[in-house]
Design a protein around this motif. Structure first.
Motif, PDB file in Angstrom:
ATOM      1  N   THR A 296       0.829  -1.206   0.000  1.00 43.30           N
ATOM      2  CA  THR A 296       0.000   0.000   0.000  1.00 43.30           C
ATOM      3  C   THR A 296       0.859   1.249   0.000  1.00 43.30           C
ATOM      4  O   THR A 296       0.650   2.183  -0.790  1.00 43.30           O
ATOM      5  CB  THR A 296      -0.935   0.001   1.217  1.00 43.30           C
ATOM      6  OG1 THR A 296      -1.832  -1.089   1.108  1.00 43.30           O
ATOM      7  CG2 THR A 296      -1.718   1.304   1.310  1.00 43.30           C
TER       8      THR A 296
ATOM      9  N   PRO B 121     -12.663   9.678   4.286  1.00 39.63           N
ATOM     10  CA  PRO B 121     -12.103   8.360   3.974  1.00 39.63           C
ATOM     11  C   PRO B 121     -10.774   8.520   3.245  1.00 39.63           C
ATOM     12  O   PRO B 121     -10.702   9.187   2.204  1.00 39.63           O
ATOM     13  CB  PRO B 121     -13.169   7.728   3.074  1.00 39.63           C
ATOM     14  CG  PRO B 121     -13.906   8.883   2.478  1.00 39.63           C
ATOM     15  CD  PRO B 121     -13.885   9.973   3.510  1.00 39.63           C
ATOM     16  N   ARG B 122      -9.736   7.913   3.755  1.00 41.07           N
ATOM     17  CA  ARG B 122      -8.394   8.216   3.266  1.00 41.07           C
ATOM     18  C   ARG B 122      -8.148   7.725   1.840  1.00 41.07           C
ATOM     19  O   ARG B 122      -7.619   8.465   1.014  1.00 41.07           O
ATOM     20  CB  ARG B 122      -7.347   7.623   4.218  1.00 41.07           C
ATOM     21  CG  ARG B 122      -7.371   8.273   5.595  1.00 41.07           C
ATOM     22  CD  ARG B 122      -6.133   7.929   6.367  1.00 41.07           C
ATOM     23  NE  ARG B 122      -6.160   8.531   7.695  1.00 41.07           N
ATOM     24  CZ  ARG B 122      -5.148   8.488   8.542  1.00 41.07           C
ATOM     25  NH1 ARG B 122      -4.051   7.849   8.207  1.00 41.07           N
ATOM     26  NH2 ARG B 122      -5.245   9.054   9.725  1.00 41.07           N
ATOM     27  N   ARG B 123      -8.484   6.472   1.563  1.00 33.97           N
ATOM     28  CA  ARG B 123      -8.173   5.926   0.245  1.00 33.97           C
ATOM     29  C   ARG B 123      -8.888   6.709  -0.857  1.00 33.97           C
ATOM     30  O   ARG B 123      -8.284   7.103  -1.855  1.00 33.97           O
ATOM     31  CB  ARG B 123      -8.553   4.455   0.170  1.00 33.97           C
ATOM     32  CG  ARG B 123      -8.309   3.838  -1.195  1.00 33.97           C
ATOM     33  CD  ARG B 123      -8.642   2.357  -1.191  1.00 33.97           C
ATOM     34  NE  ARG B 123     -10.035   2.125  -0.846  1.00 33.97           N
ATOM     35  CZ  ARG B 123     -11.039   2.200  -1.706  1.00 33.97           C
ATOM     36  NH1 ARG B 123     -10.806   2.549  -2.965  1.00 33.97           N
ATOM     37  NH2 ARG B 123     -12.274   1.950  -1.337  1.00 33.97           N
ATOM     38  N   SER B 124     -10.175   6.955  -0.675  1.00 31.75           N
ATOM     39  CA  SER B 124     -10.947   7.665  -1.689  1.00 31.75           C
ATOM     40  C   SER B 124     -10.470   9.103  -1.841  1.00 31.75           C
ATOM     41  O   SER B 124     -10.386   9.630  -2.958  1.00 31.75           O
ATOM     42  CB  SER B 124     -12.434   7.646  -1.322  1.00 31.75           C
ATOM     43  OG  SER B 124     -12.907   6.322  -1.226  1.00 31.75           O
ATOM     44  N   THR B 125     -10.154   9.754  -0.728  1.00 25.67           N
ATOM     45  CA  THR B 125      -9.693  11.141  -0.787  1.00 25.67           C
ATOM     46  C   THR B 125      -8.347  11.235  -1.489  1.00 25.67           C
ATOM     47  O   THR B 125      -8.115  12.145  -2.299  1.00 25.67           O
ATOM     48  CB  THR B 125      -9.582  11.717   0.636  1.00 25.67           C
ATOM     49  OG1 THR B 125     -10.845  11.601   1.293  1.00 25.67           O
ATOM     50  CG2 THR B 125      -9.166  13.174   0.604  1.00 25.67           C
TER      51      THR B 125
ATOM     52  N   ALA C 260      -7.094   9.122  -3.787  1.00 31.10           N
ATOM     53  CA  ALA C 260      -7.290   8.862  -5.214  1.00 31.10           C
ATOM     54  C   ALA C 260      -7.968  10.042  -5.904  1.00 31.10           C
ATOM     55  O   ALA C 260      -7.592  10.439  -7.017  1.00 31.10           O
ATOM     56  CB  ALA C 260      -8.117   7.593  -5.401  1.00 31.10           C
ATOM     57  N   LEU C 261      -8.977  10.629  -5.241  1.00 36.02           N
ATOM     58  CA  LEU C 261      -9.690  11.762  -5.834  1.00 36.02           C
ATOM     59  C   LEU C 261      -8.768  12.978  -5.975  1.00 36.02           C
ATOM     60  O   LEU C 261      -8.809  13.692  -6.978  1.00 36.02           O
ATOM     61  CB  LEU C 261     -10.906  12.113  -4.977  1.00 36.02           C
ATOM     62  CG  LEU C 261     -11.885  13.130  -5.574  1.00 36.02           C
ATOM     63  CD1 LEU C 261     -12.506  12.582  -6.855  1.00 36.02           C
ATOM     64  CD2 LEU C 261     -12.981  13.463  -4.555  1.00 36.02           C
TER      65      LEU C 261
ATOM     66  N   VAL D  47      -3.876   7.217 -10.968  1.00 38.09           N
ATOM     67  CA  VAL D  47      -5.070   6.627 -10.339  1.00 38.09           C
ATOM     68  C   VAL D  47      -5.149   5.123 -10.588  1.00 38.09           C
ATOM     69  O   VAL D  47      -5.616   4.365  -9.739  1.00 38.09           O
ATOM     70  CB  VAL D  47      -6.351   7.326 -10.839  1.00 38.09           C
ATOM     71  CG1 VAL D  47      -7.586   6.719 -10.195  1.00 38.09           C
ATOM     72  CG2 VAL D  47      -6.280   8.819 -10.543  1.00 38.09           C
TER      73      VAL D  47
ATOM     74  N   LEU E 163      -6.420   1.942  -8.039  1.00 34.36           N
ATOM     75  CA  LEU E 163      -7.603   1.116  -8.280  1.00 34.36           C
ATOM     76  C   LEU E 163      -7.232  -0.367  -8.261  1.00 34.36           C
ATOM     77  O   LEU E 163      -7.991  -1.201  -7.745  1.00 34.36           O
ATOM     78  CB  LEU E 163      -8.238   1.488  -9.615  1.00 34.36           C
ATOM     79  CG  LEU E 163      -8.787   2.924  -9.717  1.00 34.36           C
ATOM     80  CD1 LEU E 163      -9.347   3.181 -11.110  1.00 34.36           C
ATOM     81  CD2 LEU E 163      -9.862   3.154  -8.656  1.00 34.36           C
TER      82      LEU E 163
ATOM     83  N   ARG F  41      -6.837  -1.459  -4.594  1.00 37.37           N
ATOM     84  CA  ARG F  41      -7.871  -0.959  -3.677  1.00 37.37           C
ATOM     85  C   ARG F  41      -8.190  -1.941  -2.555  1.00 37.37           C
ATOM     86  O   ARG F  41      -8.540  -1.542  -1.435  1.00 37.37           O
ATOM     87  CB  ARG F  41      -9.150  -0.621  -4.447  1.00 37.37           C
ATOM     88  CG  ARG F  41      -9.796  -1.799  -5.131  1.00 37.37           C
ATOM     89  CD  ARG F  41     -11.000  -1.350  -5.959  1.00 37.37           C
ATOM     90  NE  ARG F  41     -12.006  -0.713  -5.117  1.00 37.37           N
ATOM     91  CZ  ARG F  41     -13.119  -0.193  -5.584  1.00 37.37           C
ATOM     92  NH1 ARG F  41     -13.361  -0.191  -6.886  1.00 37.37           N
ATOM     93  NH2 ARG F  41     -14.003   0.330  -4.764  1.00 37.37           N
TER      94      ARG F  41
ATOM     95  N   ASP G 259      -6.438  -0.026   2.576  1.00 34.29           N
ATOM     96  CA  ASP G 259      -6.741   0.366   3.944  1.00 34.29           C
ATOM     97  C   ASP G 259      -6.290  -0.661   4.973  1.00 34.29           C
ATOM     98  O   ASP G 259      -6.615  -0.546   6.148  1.00 34.29           O
ATOM     99  CB  ASP G 259      -8.246   0.600   4.112  1.00 34.29           C
ATOM    100  CG  ASP G 259      -8.683   1.890   3.427  1.00 34.29           C
ATOM    101  OD1 ASP G 259      -7.888   2.849   3.456  1.00 34.29           O
ATOM    102  OD2 ASP G 259      -9.782   1.925   2.861  1.00 34.29           O
TER     103      ASP G 259
END
Length: 407
Positions: A214, A277-281, A283-284, A384, A388, A391, A395
């Motif tokens: 990760t 949320p860390r992972r989504s933030t 990546a975004l 990105v 993905l 994913r 976390d």
């Protein structure tokens, strides 16, 4: 001194040395230009500082563990002060001596930056400050220092001359060493690590990164993001400004708008980062900070459109560095932090020199607009895509030794 004041002192000392470094980023090239009049030599000086910085960030950290993180920070900053003071005398020493001194200064700064950041975690824990809030606030303040230091460097050259401007940089390192040496007292765990061979210690840092997929994925995509960002600053944005606006001031405006968005984003993320949320933030932030900027440059000749997209991209990038920093502090075991943080810094910076080459090659091969379109797609895929693919692991906590339990 209370734990919180000690944390503020440590962060403030580091930011002060950053301010001095930004002054020298302006002053040293100007010194070379004044004394030699050669753009080629200006580039050589920049390279002479950057390469040792990257190498020492990774390769000198085992010695820092052995010597002690705090003692290394104080010693290196004191040595940096001396090196920069002598750099100011370079016109009398010759260009070869200047290259050598700048290389020494870059190497010292590489290890100094890493070890001071290792001290952040224990200081934040004693002060009761969440790591994600610390990394976000620090990232915003560091960006502010970058902006302010560049402006101040130019003003100081005008007010007191280039030599005295470099002496002021030296003074910031000296004050940083004094503040950390007198006021910062890390716990015993931040002091010298158990003795082991240099190569074994270095392998331990690389070995940990190899097992924590990760963290390694985060570093790789940040390096890719830096690659496209540096290509933008070095080639794509200046060419777009020249073609569309014909005014060099537009280049500074685009960069300033991006920095302004990043500062606003840092403020917002400092306040809300612990609830996101860390992972989504993460990546975004990468998705919105890179490819949209390139698409705007490729598809629009309207300054307002480019500035708006650039500002929003700056807001988005603000979450990336703090989340990476928090992951490094939280996932890496304390005995390995100096080495892993140093190696991580080098990995993240690898994209910078590649980006400058990529920017020039892509435009020469395709033309500006087609290059921007192709690179926008490549940016999205490289920043990105790996997240993905990983994913399901993003976390998970860092690997820990198995513990046997009674039957």
């Amino acid at each position: 001194m209370t734990p919180r004041r000690e944390l503020y002192t440590l962060v403030g000392a580091d930011l002060l040395s950053n301010l001095g470094t930004r002054i020298s980023v302006v002053a040293i090239p100007w010194l070379v230009l004044e004394t030699t009049g050669s753009p080629t030599r200006m580039g050589l000086v920049a390279a002479a500082e950057t390469l040792p910085y990257m190498l020492s960030s990774a390769l000198a950290t085992p010695w820092a563990d052995r010597f002690g993180v705090r003692r290394t920070a104080v010693t290196v900053d004191a040595a940096s002060a001396a090196a920069m003071a002598v750099v100011a005398l370079a016109p009398w020493l010759g260009f070869g001596a200047l290259l050598a001194l700048v290389a020494v200064a870059g190497g010292l700064r590489g290890i100094g930056d890493r070890v001071k950041h290792v001290l952040f975690k224990p200081a934040a824990e004693r002060a009761g400050v969440p790591l994600i809030r610390l990394t976000s606030a620090y990232d915003g303040l560091a960006r502010g220092m970058t902006l302010f230091g560049a402006v101040l460097g130019g003003l100081l050259i005008d007010w007191v001359g280039v030599t005295r401007a470099i002496w002021i940089d030296a003074a910031t390192f000296a004050v940083c060493a004094l503040l950390i040496g007198v006021l910062v007292r890390p716990p015993a765990s931040a002091e010298p690590a158990p003795r082991e061979s240099y190569l074994r210690a270095l392998r331990g840092g690389f070995g940990y990164l190899r097992t924590d997929r990760t963290l390694l994925t985060m570093l790789v995509v940040v390096s890719a993001s830096n690659m496209f960002a540096n290509a933008s600053v070095a080639v794509w944005i200046p060419l777009w400004v020249d073609r569309v606006l014909g005014d060099p001031a537009g280049f500074g405006l685009v960069l300033g708008v991006f920095s302004g968005g990043a500062l606003l984003g840092n403020l917002l993320f400092t306040l809300a980062g612990t609830r996101l949320p860390r992972r989504s933030t993460f990546a975004l932030g990468l998705a919105l900070s890179g490819a949209p900027r390139l698409l705007a440059l490729a598809l629009s000749d309207e300054l307002v459109v480019v500035l708006t997209v650039t500002f929003l991209s700056g807001v988005a990038i603000a979450a990336v560095n703090p989340l990476l920093g928090a992951a490094l502090y939280e996932r890496v075991p304390a005995p390995l932090q100096t080495r892993v943080l140093g190696i991580s810094g080098s990995v993240a910076f690898l994209g910078l020199p590649v980006g400058a080459l990529l920017g020039g090659w892509s435009v020469a091969a395709l033309g500006l607009a087609p290059a921007l379109l192709v690179m926008a797609v490549a940016c999205l895929v490289l920043t990105v895509g790996p997240l993905l693919l990983a994913r399901s692991r993003a976390d998970r906590p860092a690997p820990e030794p198995a513990v046997s339990t009674p039957a």
